[in-house]
Design a protein around this motif. Structure first.
Motif, PDB file in Angstrom:
ATOM      1  N   UNK A 110      -6.081 -12.343 -43.336  1.00 34.02           N
ATOM      2  CA  UNK A 110      -5.908 -10.890 -43.294  1.00 34.02           C
ATOM      3  C   UNK A 110      -5.440 -10.416 -41.913  1.00 34.02           C
ATOM      4  N   UNK A 111      -5.921 -11.064 -40.891  1.00 31.14           N
ATOM      5  CA  UNK A 111      -5.505 -10.693 -39.540  1.00 31.14           C
ATOM      6  C   UNK A 111      -4.033 -11.022 -39.323  1.00 31.14           C
ATOM      7  N   UNK A 112      -3.586 -12.127 -39.888  1.00 30.44           N
ATOM      8  CA  UNK A 112      -2.171 -12.499 -39.775  1.00 30.44           C
ATOM      9  C   UNK A 112      -1.286 -11.455 -40.448  1.00 30.44           C
ATOM     10  N   UNK A 113      -1.675 -10.994 -41.628  1.00 32.23           N
ATOM     11  CA  UNK A 113      -0.903  -9.957 -42.318  1.00 32.23           C
ATOM     12  C   UNK A 113      -0.981  -8.624 -41.587  1.00 32.23           C
ATOM     13  N   UNK A 114      -2.156  -8.297 -41.027  1.00 30.68           N
ATOM     14  CA  UNK A 114      -2.308  -7.030 -40.312  1.00 30.68           C
ATOM     15  C   UNK A 114      -1.418  -6.975 -39.073  1.00 30.68           C
ATOM     16  N   UNK A 115      -1.387  -8.058 -38.306  1.00 31.18           N
ATOM     17  CA  UNK A 115      -0.565  -8.068 -37.096  1.00 31.18           C
ATOM     18  C   UNK A 115       0.921  -8.017 -37.432  1.00 31.18           C
ATOM     19  N   UNK A 146     -17.831   1.061 -17.866  1.00 28.61           N
ATOM     20  CA  UNK A 146     -17.102   1.649 -18.987  1.00 28.61           C
ATOM     21  C   UNK A 146     -15.829   0.884 -19.331  1.00 28.61           C
ATOM     22  N   UNK A 147     -15.594  -0.209 -18.644  1.00 31.99           N
ATOM     23  CA  UNK A 147     -14.338  -0.936 -18.847  1.00 31.99           C
ATOM     24  C   UNK A 147     -14.484  -1.940 -19.986  1.00 31.99           C
ATOM     25  N   UNK A 148     -13.415  -2.112 -20.719  1.00 34.78           N
ATOM     26  CA  UNK A 148     -13.368  -3.139 -21.754  1.00 34.78           C
ATOM     27  C   UNK A 148     -12.080  -3.945 -21.601  1.00 34.78           C
ATOM     28  N   UNK A 149     -12.056  -5.093 -22.202  1.00 35.30           N
ATOM     29  CA  UNK A 149     -10.912  -6.007 -22.138  1.00 35.30           C
ATOM     30  C   UNK A 149     -10.008  -5.760 -23.333  1.00 35.30           C
ATOM     31  N   UNK A 150      -8.721  -5.624 -23.074  1.00 31.47           N
ATOM     32  CA  UNK A 150      -7.732  -5.401 -24.125  1.00 31.47           C
ATOM     33  C   UNK A 150      -6.938  -6.679 -24.356  1.00 31.47           C
ATOM     34  N   UNK A 151      -6.881  -7.106 -25.604  1.00 33.82           N
ATOM     35  CA  UNK A 151      -6.107  -8.279 -26.004  1.00 33.82           C
ATOM     36  C   UNK A 151      -4.939  -7.822 -26.860  1.00 33.82           C
ATOM     37  N   UNK A 152      -3.742  -8.273 -26.530  1.00 31.19           N
ATOM     38  CA  UNK A 152      -2.588  -7.973 -27.383  1.00 31.19           C
ATOM     39  C   UNK A 152      -2.703  -8.793 -28.665  1.00 31.19           C
ATOM     40  N   UNK A 153      -1.970  -8.438 -29.714  1.00 32.14           N
ATOM     41  CA  UNK A 153      -2.124  -9.168 -30.991  1.00 32.14           C
ATOM     42  C   UNK A 153      -1.859 -10.658 -30.869  1.00 32.14           C
ATOM     43  N   UNK A 154      -0.893 -11.065 -30.045  1.00 32.17           N
ATOM     44  CA  UNK A 154      -0.614 -12.504 -29.913  1.00 32.17           C
ATOM     45  C   UNK A 154      -1.786 -13.239 -29.265  1.00 32.17           C
ATOM     46  N   UNK A 155      -2.376 -12.668 -28.225  1.00 30.65           N
ATOM     47  CA  UNK A 155      -3.529 -13.306 -27.589  1.00 30.65           C
ATOM     48  C   UNK A 155      -4.719 -13.363 -28.527  1.00 30.65           C
ATOM     49  N   UNK A 156      -4.981 -12.261 -29.230  1.00 28.80           N
ATOM     50  CA  UNK A 156      -6.131 -12.228 -30.139  1.00 28.80           C
ATOM     51  C   UNK A 156      -5.966 -13.235 -31.280  1.00 28.80           C
ATOM     52  N   UNK A 157      -4.766 -13.317 -31.856  1.00 33.83           N
ATOM     53  CA  UNK A 157      -4.573 -14.249 -32.965  1.00 33.83           C
ATOM     54  C   UNK A 157      -4.637 -15.697 -32.481  1.00 33.83           C
ATOM     55  N   UNK A 158      -4.203 -15.968 -31.261  1.00 33.65           N
ATOM     56  CA  UNK A 158      -4.299 -17.326 -30.734  1.00 33.65           C
ATOM     57  C   UNK A 158      -5.763 -17.733 -30.564  1.00 33.65           C
ATOM     58  N   UNK A 159      -6.605 -16.816 -30.106  1.00 36.73           N
ATOM     59  CA  UNK A 159      -8.026 -17.126 -29.957  1.00 36.73           C
ATOM     60  C   UNK A 159      -8.710 -17.294 -31.306  1.00 36.73           C
ATOM     61  N   UNK A 160      -8.259 -16.548 -32.308  1.00 38.64           N
ATOM     62  CA  UNK A 160      -8.875 -16.647 -33.637  1.00 38.64           C
ATOM     63  C   UNK A 160      -8.344 -17.855 -34.396  1.00 38.64           C
ATOM     64  N   UNK A 161      -7.040 -18.018 -34.418  1.00 43.09           N
ATOM     65  CA  UNK A 161      -6.411 -19.023 -35.280  1.00 43.09           C
ATOM     66  C   UNK A 161      -6.362 -20.401 -34.627  1.00 43.09           C
ATOM     67  N   UNK A 162      -5.927 -20.476 -33.360  1.00 48.05           N
ATOM     68  CA  UNK A 162      -5.737 -21.780 -32.732  1.00 48.05           C
ATOM     69  C   UNK A 162      -7.018 -22.337 -32.135  1.00 48.05           C
ATOM     70  N   UNK A 163      -7.847 -21.496 -31.522  1.00 47.68           N
ATOM     71  CA  UNK A 163      -9.054 -21.971 -30.843  1.00 47.68           C
ATOM     72  C   UNK A 163     -10.325 -21.669 -31.606  1.00 47.68           C
TER      73      UNK A 163
END
Length: 538
Positions: free
Chosen positions: A390-395, A355-372
C-alpha cells in the motif's frame, strides 16, 4: 532482506573516480582569533559507526597465503552457528505519514538520532540538515557549552568577514599614507617666500612703497614705516609700541597676499577694518542619527547600529575615516543589559520543549521500509501501520501533481527517482536530496559530517524498450544551455555531474509487488566534465 531487488548498473562503482579540489590561499594579513576551548565529545567515527540502522556479522577474510586465516573463519562460523546473533533490525522505528508535506515525520527523539547517525536519513524541520534545534536552543540559553554545526558556520563566516574588513582597512590606511606623502604643502613662512625664484621686478606690484627684501625680513619685528610709507604718514615709536598687535596682524595679512601673488595668483582684496559677519547656527538634537558617510570608508563589519548612531563597540560608524576606527575586531558585541537580562529571565522561566521532528522524503521512507525493514509508517487517520504494498502505491500516486489514483505509468516520478536512490544506496553511497544545488540527488562518501558531496545526480528517463518506439514516446528534451548551466553550478561547487539514465520498461499489470516492479528497471551512469583547452592539453 531476501526480496530486495537488485538493480543492474552498466558502469562500475564511482568510488574510484577522483574529484578536483581547490586549495585556497588564505590571506596572511589577518590571523583568525583562536576559538574557545570546547570540551570534545566522542570522535565522529564512533558516533557514525553504522552506515545503516541494522548490524551485520560478516565472516573474517580468508587469505590463501595464510593458513591461520582458515581457522579464524571456521571459528567465527561455528560461534555464530552455536549462538546466532539477534535478528536484524532489532529496533523498528515509528513514523507518521503527512499528506500536507508529502513526507514521513519521525517524532521520537531516540528514533531521530538513530536514523540520522545510522545513514543520515531525513532532515530536521527546524534545522538546516542535522536535527539539532534543541541543542542549539540550550546552547543559546547557556545551559551547556556544547557547539553545533550552525554555530560553527556562523563563527567562521564572522571571522572571514572581519578578516576582509581588516584587510580593507589596512589598504585604506596605506592609501591615506601615500596621499599624505605625495601632498605638496605650500610655503607660508617669510624665509620660504624669499627662497622662491622671483625677481625684485615681480615684487614691486605687490609692494608699491618700494620695499625690498630687507623690509620683508623686518616684517615680523614690525617696522615702523611699513604702513606709514604707503599712506604718507610717519609714526612715532610710542605709536608703534601701543599698536604693536594691530600692525603684526596687518603684516601677516600682507605676507599672505605677497605669497599668493608670487605663486602666480592675484592677491585677494580684504578689508580688515570691517567686522566679520555672524553666521546662523542650527543645533540638532543628539538623538538624530548621523547620515554622513565617507566614500573611502571600508564597510563596517558590524551591521547592528544603536539608536545614537554608534556601533556596538562604542565607535561612531558614520563620518569617520578608517584611520580613526578602532581596530578591536572581537566577535563579542555587548548588548543592552536591561533588555538582555529581561529576555534571559523570561526564557529561563519557560520550560524548553523539543518541537523538532525528522522529515523523510518518500524515497528515503520507502527504502527504510522495503529494503531494510527498519521503519513502520502509521496512517494518521486510523493509526495502523501501512503495508509495503500500500505504501508503494501511495507514493506513486502522490508523486504526480495533482495526485492521481488511476492511470499510473511506469515512468512516474517516484519510480524512476527511487530506482536511482536504491541503486546508489546499495553501492554504499550516502544519498541525500540535492535541491540546494539544482539536482536530484547528492552522493557522499561517508556522510555530510565527514566531507562534502562528491557527485551530483540528475535523473533522466530513457525509453529504450521497443514498445515505446511503437508508441512514439520520447524523453523530455534538454537543451545544451540547460546542461551547461547545471554543469557550471556543480563545477563551481567542486562536484562532478552524473547523468543517471533509467531505462523505463513497458507497462505492467497492476497489483505487482515492489520487488517484481523494480527488477524491470536499469540504471546507467554517465559522468559529465567540463573540457577546458588550457587545462586538458596533455
Amino acid at each position: 532482506m531476501a526480496d530486495t531487488p537488485s538493480i543492474v548498473s552498466t558502469i562500475p562503482n564511482l568510488h574510484n573516480t577522483s574529484s578536483t579540489s581547490v586549495n585556497s590561499d588564505p590571506s596572511p594579513q589577518v590571523k583568525p582569533k583562536p576559538r574557545s576551548a570546547v570540551p570534545k565529545g566522542p570522535p565522529l567515527h564512533q558516533i557514525y559507526a553504522l552506515p545503516a540502522p541494522i548490524r551485520t556479522f560478516p565472516l573474517p577474510t580468508f587469505y590463501p597465503s595464510n593458513p591461520l586465516s582458515l581457522f579464524h573463519v571456521v571459528y567465527a562460523w561455528v560461534s555464530q552457528l552455536v549462538s546466532p546473533p539477534p535478528t536484524e533490525p532489532t529496533i523498528i522505528h515509528q513514523g507518521v505519514w503527512s499528506a500536507e508535506t508529502r513526507s514521513v515525520h519521525i517524532k521520537d527523539p531516540k528514533s531521530i538520532r538513530a536514523l540520522w547517525e545510522q545513514g543520515f536519513f531525513g532532515k530536521g524541520n527546524y534545522s538546516r540538515s542535522e536535527p539539532n534545534w534543541l541543542k542549539r536552543e540550550q546552547a543559546r540559553r547557556g545551559e551547556h557549552n556544547g557547539h553545533v554545526a550552525e554555530a560553527v558556520t556562523v563563527q567562521r563566516r564572522e571571522e572571514r568577514k572581519l578578516m576582509k574588513w581588516d584587510r580593507a582597512r589596512k589598504e585604506q590606511e596605506a592609501i591615506e599614507r601615500t596621499r599624505q606623502q605625495e601632498a605638496w604643502v605650500a610655503p607660508v613662512g617669510p624665509a620660504e617666500l624669499l627662497a622662491l625664484p622671483n625677481s625684485q621686478h615681480d615684487l614691486k606690484p605687490i609692494y608699491p612703497n618700494g620695499s625690498t627684501s630687507e623690509s620683508l625680513e623686518r616684517i615680523p619685528t614690525i617696522n615702523k614705516t611699513t604702513n606709514g610709507a604707503a599712506n604718507g604718514v610717519s609714526l612715532s615709536s610710542d605709536t608703534v609700541t601701543t599698536k604693536d598687535a594691530d600692525r603684526s596682524t596687518t603684516a601677516e595679512k600682507e605676507i599672505a597676499a605677497a605669497s599668493s601673488g608670487m605663486n602666480g595668483h592675484s592677491p585677494r582684496p580684504h578689508t580688515p577694518t570691517n567686522p566679520p559677519k555672524r553666521r546662523k547656527s542650527v543645533r540638532f538634537s543628539p538623538k538624530v542619527e548621523s547620515t554622513t558617510f565617507q566614500l573611502f570608508d571600508p564597510p563596517s563589519p558590524h551591521h547592528g547600529v544603536l539608536l545614537n548612531g554608534n556601533t556596538p563597540n562604542g565607535s561612531v560608524s558614520n563620518g569617520v575615516s578608517p584611520l580613526a576606527r578602532p581596530i578591536d575586531l572581537g566577535l563579542s558585541q555587548p548588548a543592552l543589559e536591561s533588555e538582555t537580562t529581561a529576555k534571559t529571565n523570561s526564557e529561563s522561566e519557560l520550560e524548553l520543549v523539543d518541537k523538532e521532528h525528522l522529515q523523510l522524503c518518500p524515497e528515503e521512507a520507502f527504502y527504510l521500509v522495503f529494503a531494510l525493514g527498519a521503519l513502520s509508517i502509521l496512517d494518521p487517520a486510523t493509526g495502523r501501520p501501512i503495508t509495503a504494498l500500500d505504501l508503494f502505491a501511495l507514493f506513486r500516486q502522490v508523486s504526480y501533481i495533482p495526485p492521481r489514483t488511476i492511470d499510473l505509468q511506469p515512468d512516474d516520478p517516484f519510480l524512476i527517482h527511487y530506482a536511482v536512490y536504491h541503486h546508489f544506496r546499495s553501492l554504499g553511497w550516502v544519498t541525500r536530496p540535492g535541491i540546494k544545488f539544482g539536482v536530484d540527488w547528492m552522493l557522499y562518501n561517508r556522510g555530510p559530517v565527514f566531507s562534502h558531496a562528491e557527485f551530483a545526480i540528475i535523473v533522466l528517463p530513457a525509453y529504450t524498450d521497443p514498445w515505446w518506439r511503437t508508441q512514439g514516446r520520447q524523453p523530455p528534451r534538454r537543451s545544451w544551455h540547460w546542461l551547461h548551466t547545471i554543469n557550471r553550478v556543480q563545477a563551481t561547487a567542486l562536484k562532478t555531474l552524473v547523468l543517471a539514465y533509467v531505462d523505463i520498461p513497458p507497462p505492467f499489470e497492476e497489483g505487482l509487488g515492489a520487488a517484481e516492479v523494480l527488477k524491470r528497471y536499469r540504471v546507467r551512469e554517465f559522468i559529465v566534465r567540463r573540457w577546458l583547452s588550457n587545462r586538458n592539453r596533455d
